[in-house]
Write a protein that holds these residues in place. Structure first.
Motif, PDB file in Angstrom:
ATOM      1  N   LEU A 254       1.093   7.186  72.638  1.00 28.56           N
ATOM      2  CA  LEU A 254       0.859   8.323  71.758  1.00 28.56           C
ATOM      3  C   LEU A 254      -0.603   8.711  71.907  1.00 28.56           C
ATOM      4  N   ALA A 255      -0.851   9.852  72.532  1.00 28.41           N
ATOM      5  CA  ALA A 255      -2.203  10.273  72.885  1.00 28.41           C
ATOM      6  C   ALA A 255      -2.804  11.243  71.877  1.00 28.41           C
ATOM      7  N   GLY A 256      -1.974  11.877  71.059  1.00 34.37           N
ATOM      8  CA  GLY A 256      -2.480  12.838  70.092  1.00 34.37           C
ATOM      9  C   GLY A 256      -1.334  13.593  69.452  1.00 34.37           C
ATOM     10  N   TYR A 257      -1.694  14.583  68.656  1.00 31.47           N
ATOM     11  CA  TYR A 257      -0.669  15.341  67.951  1.00 31.47           C
ATOM     12  C   TYR A 257      -1.196  16.719  67.582  1.00 31.47           C
ATOM     13  N   TYR A 258      -0.265  17.609  67.318  1.00 29.85           N
ATOM     14  CA  TYR A 258      -0.530  18.882  66.652  1.00 29.85           C
ATOM     15  C   TYR A 258       0.474  18.999  65.522  1.00 29.85           C
ATOM     16  N   LEU A 259       0.035  19.519  64.393  1.00 23.28           N
ATOM     17  CA  LEU A 259       0.923  19.867  63.290  1.00 23.28           C
ATOM     18  C   LEU A 259       0.866  21.384  63.184  1.00 23.28           C
ATOM     19  N   LEU A 260       2.014  22.026  63.356  1.00 19.90           N
ATOM     20  CA  LEU A 260       2.071  23.483  63.389  1.00 19.90           C
ATOM     21  C   LEU A 260       2.993  24.042  62.318  1.00 19.90           C
ATOM     22  N   ASP A 261       2.648  25.227  61.829  1.00 18.89           N
ATOM     23  CA  ASP A 261       3.565  26.045  61.029  1.00 18.89           C
ATOM     24  C   ASP A 261       4.295  26.943  62.011  1.00 18.89           C
ATOM     25  N   CYS A 262       5.601  26.823  62.095  1.00 21.72           N
ATOM     26  CA  CYS A 262       6.395  27.650  63.002  1.00 21.72           C
ATOM     27  C   CYS A 262       7.643  28.122  62.266  1.00 21.72           C
ATOM     28  N   PRO A 263       8.107  29.326  62.558  1.00 22.87           N
ATOM     29  CA  PRO A 263       9.285  29.824  61.853  1.00 22.87           C
ATOM     30  C   PRO A 263      10.565  29.072  62.201  1.00 22.87           C
ATOM     31  N   ASP A 264      10.598  28.429  63.396  1.00 23.96           N
ATOM     32  CA  ASP A 264      11.821  27.757  63.816  1.00 23.96           C
ATOM     33  C   ASP A 264      11.534  26.778  64.948  1.00 23.96           C
ATOM     34  N   LEU A 265      12.550  25.977  65.284  1.00 20.72           N
ATOM     35  CA  LEU A 265      12.418  24.972  66.331  1.00 20.72           C
ATOM     36  C   LEU A 265      12.139  25.608  67.688  1.00 20.72           C
ATOM     37  N   ASP A 266      12.751  26.742  67.971  1.00 24.68           N
ATOM     38  CA  ASP A 266      12.515  27.400  69.259  1.00 24.68           C
ATOM     39  C   ASP A 266      11.036  27.731  69.454  1.00 24.68           C
ATOM     40  N   THR A 267      10.385  28.213  68.418  1.00 24.39           N
ATOM     41  CA  THR A 267       8.958  28.528  68.504  1.00 24.39           C
ATOM     42  C   THR A 267       8.153  27.252  68.699  1.00 24.39           C
ATOM     43  N   ALA A 268       8.501  26.200  67.976  1.00 26.31           N
ATOM     44  CA  ALA A 268       7.779  24.929  68.095  1.00 26.31           C
ATOM     45  C   ALA A 268       7.927  24.341  69.498  1.00 26.31           C
ATOM     46  N   THR A 269       9.126  24.382  70.063  1.00 27.55           N
ATOM     47  CA  THR A 269       9.312  23.820  71.400  1.00 27.55           C
ATOM     48  C   THR A 269       8.636  24.686  72.465  1.00 27.55           C
ATOM     49  N   ALA A 270       8.584  25.986  72.246  1.00 27.65           N
ATOM     50  CA  ALA A 270       7.863  26.855  73.184  1.00 27.65           C
ATOM     51  C   ALA A 270       6.376  26.514  73.186  1.00 27.65           C
TER      52      ALA A 270
ATOM     53  N   MET B 224       6.727  28.193  55.218  1.00 27.91           N
ATOM     54  CA  MET B 224       7.129  28.119  56.606  1.00 27.91           C
ATOM     55  C   MET B 224       7.296  26.645  56.984  1.00 27.91           C
ATOM     56  N   PRO B 225       8.328  26.324  57.770  1.00 32.95           N
ATOM     57  CA  PRO B 225       8.522  24.934  58.184  1.00 32.95           C
ATOM     58  C   PRO B 225       7.353  24.440  59.044  1.00 32.95           C
ATOM     59  N   GLN B 226       7.111  23.141  58.962  1.00 32.75           N
ATOM     60  CA  GLN B 226       6.087  22.528  59.809  1.00 32.75           C
ATOM     61  C   GLN B 226       6.761  21.625  60.830  1.00 32.75           C
ATOM     62  N   TYR B 227       6.140  21.561  62.007  1.00 31.07           N
ATOM     63  CA  TYR B 227       6.627  20.730  63.099  1.00 31.07           C
ATOM     64  C   TYR B 227       5.487  19.873  63.618  1.00 31.07           C
ATOM     65  N   MET B 228       5.776  18.583  63.811  1.00 34.85           N
ATOM     66  CA  MET B 228       4.817  17.664  64.402  1.00 34.85           C
ATOM     67  C   MET B 228       5.118  17.611  65.889  1.00 34.85           C
ATOM     68  N   LEU B 229       4.100  17.892  66.690  1.00 33.40           N
ATOM     69  CA  LEU B 229       4.206  17.815  68.139  1.00 33.40           C
ATOM     70  C   LEU B 229       3.450  16.559  68.556  1.00 33.40           C
ATOM     71  N   LEU B 230       4.188  15.518  68.908  1.00 33.08           N
ATOM     72  CA  LEU B 230       3.607  14.227  69.272  1.00 33.08           C
ATOM     73  C   LEU B 230       3.438  14.184  70.791  1.00 33.08           C
ATOM     74  N   ILE B 231       2.224  13.974  71.230  1.00 33.34           N
ATOM     75  CA  ILE B 231       1.893  14.026  72.652  1.00 33.34           C
ATOM     76  C   ILE B 231       1.913  12.603  73.208  1.00 33.34           C
ATOM     77  N   TYR B 232       2.883  12.332  74.088  1.00 33.29           N
ATOM     78  CA  TYR B 232       2.982  11.040  74.753  1.00 33.29           C
ATOM     79  C   TYR B 232       2.504  11.221  76.188  1.00 33.29           C
ATOM     80  N   ASP B 233       1.563  10.391  76.581  1.00 31.78           N
ATOM     81  CA  ASP B 233       0.964  10.531  77.895  1.00 31.78           C
ATOM     82  C   ASP B 233       1.181   9.253  78.692  1.00 31.78           C
ATOM     83  N   ASP B 234       1.336   9.400  79.984  1.00 31.68           N
ATOM     84  CA  ASP B 234       1.434   8.274  80.896  1.00 31.68           C
ATOM     85  C   ASP B 234       0.070   8.124  81.555  1.00 31.68           C
ATOM     86  N   PRO B 235      -0.708   7.117  81.173  1.00 28.16           N
ATOM     87  CA  PRO B 235      -2.057   7.005  81.718  1.00 28.16           C
ATOM     88  C   PRO B 235      -2.098   6.827  83.227  1.00 28.16           C
ATOM     89  N   THR B 236      -0.995   6.356  83.824  1.00 26.41           N
ATOM     90  CA  THR B 236      -0.971   6.211  85.273  1.00 26.41           C
ATOM     91  C   THR B 236      -0.735   7.546  85.974  1.00 26.41           C
TER      92      THR B 236
END
Length: 120
Positions: free
Chosen positions: A80-96, A1-13
């Motif tokens: 860059l505040a954190g990340y998740y690495l997920l197994d998802c069947p497709d980009l639509d699932t990862a973006t959801a 299954m493809p993996q997707y990196m979800l990079l969490i960018y946060d605005d501290p303000t």
């Protein structure tokens, strides 16, 4: 299954102060989200990161020496505040799933497919 990196960018303000009731509520939401992706088998790894003032950037100069500097290279209000690495069947699932990350309300989530390299 493809993996997707979800990079969490946060605005501290724009994000709640770390010791505020709003932050505690958001941390609980992260816990719920993480438990959900664990239970559905998508979670591979993930972690929050310390703030950028704890970062060190490493570059190698032309003579092969490592040059260290404090903080990140890019000048931006988001960090860059954190990340998740997920197994998802497709980009639509990862973006959801990315849309469910609490920081998406006051920052942004970059979704990027992990490159598969044969033999690695």
């Amino acid at each position: 299954m493809p993996q997707y990196m979800l990079l969490i960018y946060d605005d501290p303000t724009a994000s709640p102060a770390p010791d505020s009731p709003e932050a505690q509520k958001e941390f609980a939401e992260y816990g719920t989200f993480t438990e959900d992706i664990r239970s559905n088998g998508q979670f591979v790894s993930g972690a929050p990161l310390q703030r950028t003032d704890t970062a060190t950037t490493v570059r190698v100069n032309g003579s092969g020496e490592a040059v260290l500097s404090d903080g990140p290279f890019a000048e931006t209000k988001e960090w860059l505040a954190g990340y998740y690495l997920l197994d998802c069947p497709d980009l639509d699932t990862a973006t959801a799933q990315a849309a469910r990350i609490p920081a998406a309300r006051h920052g942004s989530i970059e979704v990027r497919p992990v490159m598969e390299i044969p033999g690695m």
